[in-house]
Design a protein around this motif. Structure first.
Motif, PDB file in Angstrom:
ATOM      1  N   GLY A  64      -9.041  -2.365   7.895  1.00  0.00           N
ATOM      2  CA  GLY A  64      -8.386  -1.356   7.076  1.00  0.00           C
ATOM      3  C   GLY A  64      -6.907  -1.635   6.862  1.00  0.00           C
ATOM      4  O   GLY A  64      -6.212  -2.078   7.775  1.00  0.00           O
ATOM      5  N   ALA A  65      -6.440  -1.376   5.665  1.00  0.00           N
ATOM      6  CA  ALA A  65      -5.016  -1.489   5.356  1.00  0.00           C
ATOM      7  C   ALA A  65      -4.406  -0.097   5.386  1.00  0.00           C
ATOM      8  O   ALA A  65      -5.021   0.868   4.938  1.00  0.00           O
ATOM      9  N   LYS A  66      -3.206   0.000   5.909  1.00  0.00           N
ATOM     10  CA  LYS A  66      -2.524   1.288   6.069  1.00  0.00           C
ATOM     11  C   LYS A  66      -1.356   1.406   5.103  1.00  0.00           C
ATOM     12  O   LYS A  66      -0.860   0.403   4.571  1.00  0.00           O
ATOM     13  N   GLU A  67      -0.884   2.635   4.905  1.00  0.00           N
ATOM     14  CA  GLU A  67       0.283   2.872   4.067  1.00  0.00           C
ATOM     15  C   GLU A  67       1.454   2.027   4.570  1.00  0.00           C
ATOM     16  O   GLU A  67       1.716   1.948   5.768  1.00  0.00           O
ATOM     17  N   GLY A  68       2.115   1.366   3.658  1.00  0.00           N
ATOM     18  CA  GLY A  68       3.257   0.507   3.994  1.00  0.00           C
ATOM     19  C   GLY A  68       2.882  -0.949   4.224  1.00  0.00           C
ATOM     20  O   GLY A  68       3.774  -1.814   4.248  1.00  0.00           O
TER      21      GLY A  68
ATOM     22  N   VAL B   6       0.852  -1.184   0.000  1.00  0.00           N
ATOM     23  CA  VAL B   6       0.000   0.000   0.000  1.00  0.00           C
ATOM     24  C   VAL B   6       0.891   1.239   0.000  1.00  0.00           C
ATOM     25  O   VAL B   6       1.725   1.418   0.894  1.00  0.00           O
ATOM     26  N   THR B   7       0.708   2.077  -1.009  1.00  0.00           N
ATOM     27  CA  THR B   7       1.493   3.312  -1.130  1.00  0.00           C
ATOM     28  C   THR B   7       0.662   4.511  -0.682  1.00  0.00           C
ATOM     29  O   THR B   7      -0.562   4.414  -0.524  1.00  0.00           O
ATOM     30  N   SER B   8       1.310   5.652  -0.542  1.00  0.00           N
ATOM     31  CA  SER B   8       0.603   6.872  -0.124  1.00  0.00           C
ATOM     32  C   SER B   8      -0.462   7.277  -1.133  1.00  0.00           C
ATOM     33  O   SER B   8      -1.477   7.861  -0.758  1.00  0.00           O
ATOM     34  N   ASP B   9      -0.257   6.954  -2.406  1.00  0.00           N
ATOM     35  CA  ASP B   9      -1.238   7.282  -3.440  1.00  0.00           C
ATOM     36  C   ASP B   9      -2.518   6.464  -3.323  1.00  0.00           C
ATOM     37  O   ASP B   9      -3.510   6.778  -3.980  1.00  0.00           O
ATOM     38  N   MET B  10      -2.510   5.411  -2.518  1.00  0.00           N
ATOM     39  CA  MET B  10      -3.666   4.526  -2.363  1.00  0.00           C
ATOM     40  C   MET B  10      -4.514   4.874  -1.141  1.00  0.00           C
ATOM     41  O   MET B  10      -5.534   4.226  -0.891  1.00  0.00           O
ATOM     42  N   ILE B  11      -4.126   5.891  -0.380  1.00  0.00           N
ATOM     43  CA  ILE B  11      -4.805   6.231   0.870  1.00  0.00           C
ATOM     44  C   ILE B  11      -5.992   7.160   0.603  1.00  0.00           C
ATOM     45  O   ILE B  11      -5.865   8.157  -0.106  1.00  0.00           O
ATOM     46  N   GLN B  12      -7.138   6.814   1.190  1.00  0.00           N
ATOM     47  CA  GLN B  12      -8.355   7.624   1.030  1.00  0.00           C
ATOM     48  C   GLN B  12      -8.524   8.566   2.214  1.00  0.00           C
ATOM     49  O   GLN B  12      -7.663   8.647   3.076  1.00  0.00           O
ATOM     50  N   GLY B  13      -9.635   9.277   2.246  1.00  0.00           N
ATOM     51  CA  GLY B  13      -9.870  10.338   3.216  1.00  0.00           C
ATOM     52  C   GLY B  13      -9.926   9.936   4.675  1.00  0.00           C
ATOM     53  O   GLY B  13      -9.822  10.791   5.557  1.00  0.00           O
ATOM     54  N   HIS B  14     -10.080   8.666   4.976  1.00  0.00           N
ATOM     55  CA  HIS B  14     -10.100   8.206   6.372  1.00  0.00           C
ATOM     56  C   HIS B  14      -8.750   7.643   6.792  1.00  0.00           C
ATOM     57  O   HIS B  14      -8.621   7.071   7.870  1.00  0.00           O
ATOM     58  N   GLY B  15      -7.749   7.767   5.920  1.00  0.00           N
ATOM     59  CA  GLY B  15      -6.399   7.358   6.296  1.00  0.00           C
ATOM     60  C   GLY B  15      -6.063   5.901   6.065  1.00  0.00           C
ATOM     61  O   GLY B  15      -5.013   5.432   6.513  1.00  0.00           O
ATOM     62  N   SER B  16      -6.942   5.181   5.388  1.00  0.00           N
ATOM     63  CA  SER B  16      -6.646   3.780   5.081  1.00  0.00           C
ATOM     64  C   SER B  16      -6.685   3.575   3.566  1.00  0.00           C
ATOM     65  O   SER B  16      -7.073   4.466   2.813  1.00  0.00           O
ATOM     66  N   CYS B  17      -6.285   2.395   3.156  1.00  0.00           N
ATOM     67  CA  CYS B  17      -6.240   2.086   1.728  1.00  0.00           C
ATOM     68  C   CYS B  17      -7.649   2.125   1.131  1.00  0.00           C
ATOM     69  O   CYS B  17      -8.587   1.543   1.688  1.00  0.00           O
TER      70      CYS B  17
END
Length: 148
Positions: A92-96, A45-56
Motif C-alpha cells: 500500500g502507498a500512503k499519503e505523501g 500521493v495526495t489526500s485526494d487519492m486515499i481510499q477507505g482503508h487509508g491507502s492510495c
C-alpha cells in the motif's frame, strides 16, 4: 531533413505527448526520464487519492503505471495505444509517498509490444507490478493531427 537520433526522438515525443496529457498533468506526474522503449515517471500521493482503508486507491497506481507505459511505447514517434494491461498490487502507498513508475520494453515487433512497469515508493519498496501490451495505430506522436 536529417533523421533524429533515437534519444532525441524519444524526448521530443514525450514533450509533445505530455503537453496534451491533461490527466497526467492534473495528477502531478513528472517525467523524470525517457529513452527508446523506456520511461520513468513520478507522482506524490495526495489526500485526494486515499481510499477507505487509508491507502492510495489502486486506480491512481494503475494510472501512474499506465502513463509511464504510454510514454515508453510512444517513444518511437509511432502513435501507440494499449491493447491490454494488468496490475498486481504488492504494498500500500500512503499519503505523501513519492511513487516512481519505471517502464521498460520487453518485446516489440510488427505493430505490438510488451512493457513491464514497476512502481516503487521513496524507500525503493515495490508497490505494484504492471504489464502493458501495446498496439501501433496510424499516425505519429509529435503531430497529433495525423493520428486516428
Amino acid at each position: 531533413m536529417s533523421e533524429m537520433d533515437p534519444q532525441t526522438l524519444a524526448e521530443e515525443c514525450a514533450k509533445a505527448m505530455f503537453a496534451r496529457d491533461r490527466a497526467s498533468q492534473n495528477l502531478g506526474m513528472t517525467i523524470e526520464s525517457v529513452a527508446p522503449g523506456k520511461a520513468v515517471l513520478t507522482m506524490t500521493v495526495t489526500s485526494d487519492m486515499i481510499q477507505g482503508h487509508g491507502s492510495c486507491h489502486g486506480g491512481y497506481l494503475f494510472t501512474l503505471a499506465d502513463s509511464a507505459f504510454a510514454f515508453a511505447c510512444n517513444s518511437y514517434d509511432r502513435a501507440t495505444v494499449a491493447s491490454g494491461c494488468s496490475i498486481d498490487y504488492m504494498y500500500g502507498a500512503k499519503e505523501g509517498d513519492r511513487l516512481t513508475a519505471t517502464a521498460e520494453e520487453q518485446a516489440r515487433g510488427g505493430r505490438t509490444g510488451v512493457y513491464d512497469i514497476t512502481l516503487t515508493n521513496q524507500d525503493g519498496r515495490k508497490v505494484a507490478l504492471f504489464r502493458g501490451r501495446s498496439y501501433e495505430v496510424r499516425g505519429t506522436v509529435r503531430n497529433s493531427e495525423e493520428t486516428a
